[in-house]
Motif scaffolding. Sequence first.
Motif, PDB file in Angstrom:
ATOM      1  N   GLU A 365      42.651  86.167 -68.235  1.00 36.75           N
ATOM      2  CA  GLU A 365      44.652  85.983 -67.900  1.00 36.75           C
ATOM      3  C   GLU A 365      43.264  85.870 -66.550  1.00 36.75           C
ATOM      4  OE1 GLU A 365      47.619  88.059 -69.865  1.00 36.75           O
ATOM      5  OE2 GLU A 365      46.974  86.850 -71.626  1.00 36.75           O
ATOM      6  N   PHE A 366      42.457  86.798 -65.934  1.00 39.39           N
ATOM      7  CA  PHE A 366      42.540  86.323 -64.123  1.00 39.39           C
ATOM      8  C   PHE A 366      41.560  85.073 -64.494  1.00 39.39           C
ATOM      9  CE2 PHE A 366      38.851  86.134 -61.347  1.00 39.39           C
ATOM     10  CZ  PHE A 366      39.528  85.941 -59.986  1.00 39.39           C
ATOM     11  N   LEU A 367      40.662  84.733 -65.404  1.00 44.24           N
ATOM     12  CA  LEU A 367      40.071  83.605 -65.461  1.00 44.24           C
ATOM     13  C   LEU A 367      40.328  81.822 -65.983  1.00 44.24           C
ATOM     14  CD1 LEU A 367      36.840  84.439 -67.306  1.00 44.24           C
ATOM     15  CD2 LEU A 367      36.788  85.069 -64.683  1.00 44.24           C
ATOM     16  N   SER A 368      41.071  82.066 -66.546  1.00 40.46           N
ATOM     17  CA  SER A 368      42.614  81.445 -66.897  1.00 40.46           C
ATOM     18  C   SER A 368      43.037  81.440 -66.080  1.00 40.46           C
ATOM     19  CB  SER A 368      43.744  81.505 -67.996  1.00 40.46           C
ATOM     20  OG  SER A 368      42.750  81.992 -68.988  1.00 40.46           O
ATOM     21  N   PHE A 369      44.250  81.939 -64.896  1.00 38.71           N
ATOM     22  CA  PHE A 369      44.708  81.258 -63.081  1.00 38.71           C
ATOM     23  C   PHE A 369      43.479  80.668 -62.647  1.00 38.71           C
ATOM     24  CE2 PHE A 369      44.970  83.769 -59.333  1.00 38.71           C
ATOM     25  CZ  PHE A 369      46.736  82.951 -58.912  1.00 38.71           C
ATOM     26  N   VAL A 370      42.034  81.706 -62.647  1.00 38.08           N
ATOM     27  CA  VAL A 370      41.528  80.791 -61.244  1.00 38.08           C
ATOM     28  C   VAL A 370      41.280  78.906 -61.766  1.00 38.08           C
ATOM     29  CG1 VAL A 370      39.065  80.845 -61.298  1.00 38.08           C
ATOM     30  CG2 VAL A 370      40.121  82.693 -61.075  1.00 38.08           C
ATOM     31  N   ARG A 371      41.126  78.695 -63.201  1.00 37.71           N
ATOM     32  CA  ARG A 371      40.598  77.809 -63.726  1.00 37.71           C
ATOM     33  C   ARG A 371      42.491  76.570 -63.620  1.00 37.71           C
ATOM     34  NH1 ARG A 371      36.538  74.772 -65.114  1.00 37.71           N
ATOM     35  NH2 ARG A 371      35.159  76.960 -65.464  1.00 37.71           N
ATOM     36  N   THR A 372      43.390  77.577 -63.640  1.00 33.76           N
ATOM     37  CA  THR A 372      44.459  76.154 -63.544  1.00 33.76           C
ATOM     38  C   THR A 372      44.074  76.270 -61.525  1.00 33.76           C
ATOM     39  OG1 THR A 372      46.025  78.717 -62.709  1.00 33.76           O
ATOM     40  CG2 THR A 372      45.575  77.440 -65.039  1.00 33.76           C
ATOM     41  N   VAL A 373      43.709  77.156 -60.711  1.00 31.64           N
ATOM     42  CA  VAL A 373      43.716  76.975 -59.279  1.00 31.64           C
ATOM     43  C   VAL A 373      43.030  75.880 -58.787  1.00 31.64           C
ATOM     44  CG1 VAL A 373      43.663  77.987 -57.409  1.00 31.64           C
ATOM     45  CG2 VAL A 373      45.311  79.542 -58.996  1.00 31.64           C
ATOM     46  N   VAL A 374      41.676  76.295 -59.146  1.00 28.05           N
ATOM     47  CA  VAL A 374      40.632  75.508 -58.667  1.00 28.05           C
ATOM     48  C   VAL A 374      40.157  73.959 -59.731  1.00 28.05           C
ATOM     49  CG1 VAL A 374      37.528  75.942 -58.236  1.00 28.05           C
ATOM     50  CG2 VAL A 374      39.573  77.947 -58.052  1.00 28.05           C
ATOM     51  N   LYS A 375      40.305  73.431 -58.677  1.00 24.87           N
ATOM     52  CA  LYS A 375      40.574  71.665 -59.521  1.00 24.87           C
ATOM     53  C   LYS A 375      39.193  71.205 -58.851  1.00 24.87           C
ATOM     54  CE  LYS A 375      43.668  72.463 -62.824  1.00 24.87           C
ATOM     55  NZ  LYS A 375      42.703  72.339 -64.021  1.00 24.87           N
ATOM     56  N   GLU A 376      39.158  71.178 -57.769  1.00 27.25           N
ATOM     57  CA  GLU A 376      38.363  70.441 -56.452  1.00 27.25           C
ATOM     58  C   GLU A 376      37.251  70.735 -57.252  1.00 27.25           C
ATOM     59  OE1 GLU A 376      39.323  69.610 -52.722  1.00 27.25           O
ATOM     60  OE2 GLU A 376      37.097  68.434 -52.624  1.00 27.25           O
ATOM     61  N   ASP A 377      35.687  70.143 -57.805  1.00 22.43           N
ATOM     62  CA  ASP A 377      34.354  70.173 -57.824  1.00 22.43           C
ATOM     63  C   ASP A 377      34.233  69.814 -56.930  1.00 22.43           C
ATOM     64  OD1 ASP A 377      32.059  69.779 -59.368  1.00 22.43           O
ATOM     65  OD2 ASP A 377      32.708  70.017 -61.016  1.00 22.43           O
TER      66      ASP A 377
END
Length: 422
Positions: A365-377
């Motif tokens: 769920e930490f990895l999912s959280f990071v995915r939702t937060v970090v959008k700019e590539d």
Amino acid sequence: MDQHGRKVNPPRSSYQNPKRIKDNDTFSANPKCFRPSHSPQEGDPAPFSSSASSCRALSTRRQLYEKPFPVYKQPVEVGSFSLDSERRFFNDARQIRYFVEPHPKPDFDLRDGYKDRFVKRDEGVKEKLDHILRWILANKSKLESSVAAASSSPALGVDVVTWRGHLTKLLTTPYETHEGWLLAATLFRGTLYLSEVETEASRRDRENRTERHKEMMYWGYKFEQYLCADDIKGSPDPGGVVNTNEAFCTVVQTKLADHKLLFSGEVDCRDGGPKSPAAPACYIELKTSAEICTTKQRSNFHRFKLLKWWAQSFLPGVPRIVAGFRDPDGLVVATETIHISQISHLIKNEYNCWKPTVCMNFCCEFLSFVRTVVKEDSPRVVHLFSWDPHQDVTYTVHRDSIYCFLPPWYVEGMTSSITSPH
Ligand code: 0WD
Ligand code: CA
């Protein structure tokens, strides 16, 4: 499935065949807090609530993660690399060592050589993900060709690249009460890179270690020297120099729920016997610990040490630990083999003990959280995730800052079609 491909039951903290288990994680709709719900909804098609993009924090409360064990695929070794006595990178297994069974009543003196035969790595040098990135560049065409067939979105074919040690910290977070962490995250060509940043507290601790603590840190490396040979038919050389620059690292690929992971971890040695299984199942983790004399000591060993040992070896699929129990003077009085698959049984009679499923669900769920937060590539953007015991995970955003950790040679090497010499 376990390391030998046998099917095992999910709560036994082992690996699973993703096709057999339904991934039904859901998250609450609380717009400010990213929390897994207590009762996952069967068949919910969206893993996040629609307001997930405004989440600011992730709870680390254990109870939230007491859910079915998430899918964790059997880790597959995709390569390995070595760091020599001067910490130079080699895209091969030259530093691998072979396990040599110790005498049942060993008399290893872990203090031997501390003053005169010890070369210590400079811990002030922050290598970040550099060695893994070198390995990725050296194996770029191999990695990308397996992606082309799958035509999935990240160029590298994996969602997350990191050190195993960073994942170990994530797994143990719900039970950690002393040390916080900082993890820098950068999204580059669809892959999330996670690299630890030393906290102020950890730097202070490192710079103020007592002489006794420094010597005890050497003991773990000395124990390795008593049990490892450089050649398959060789013998350990306790008279040699202990040099902590040297390392053999495995690179594994696996999947935690829907997160494809590529990570590397340092491996102490391998079983060189004729019947030894393929990597990573042939690897053996070596550990030292204070000898256990009281029931209280046994309970503490189960509740605190085995959590860290389990998390570290379970992640790359290393099936066993050989532990050396030592007295206060650094003499090893006994050794014992601990099978990772048995750890959940060893701890089950401990009151209020840690649970493998909480560790894995939190990491997921930490990895999912990071995915939702970090959008700019962009390699120029770092989201710094921060956690302190008894707090939520929070983050700050930094552009063109001191936290940037993807080096230009990597960014250029990955962007160009020509394989870089690094
Ligand atoms: O930059 C960083 N913040 C870190 C870098 C943190 C953790 C590791 N690393 C690097 C080190 O260069 C090391 O060579 O990663 C390599 C090991 O990676 P890992 O396997 O992901 O790390 P971890 O699982 O924490 O440690 C495995 C072993 C340790 O064995 P024990 O039995 O003590 O857990 O790697 C060694 C140590 O033997 N080790 C290190 N060696 C040199 N420098 C370091 C380090 N900082 N950390 C662990
Ligand atoms: Ca070790």
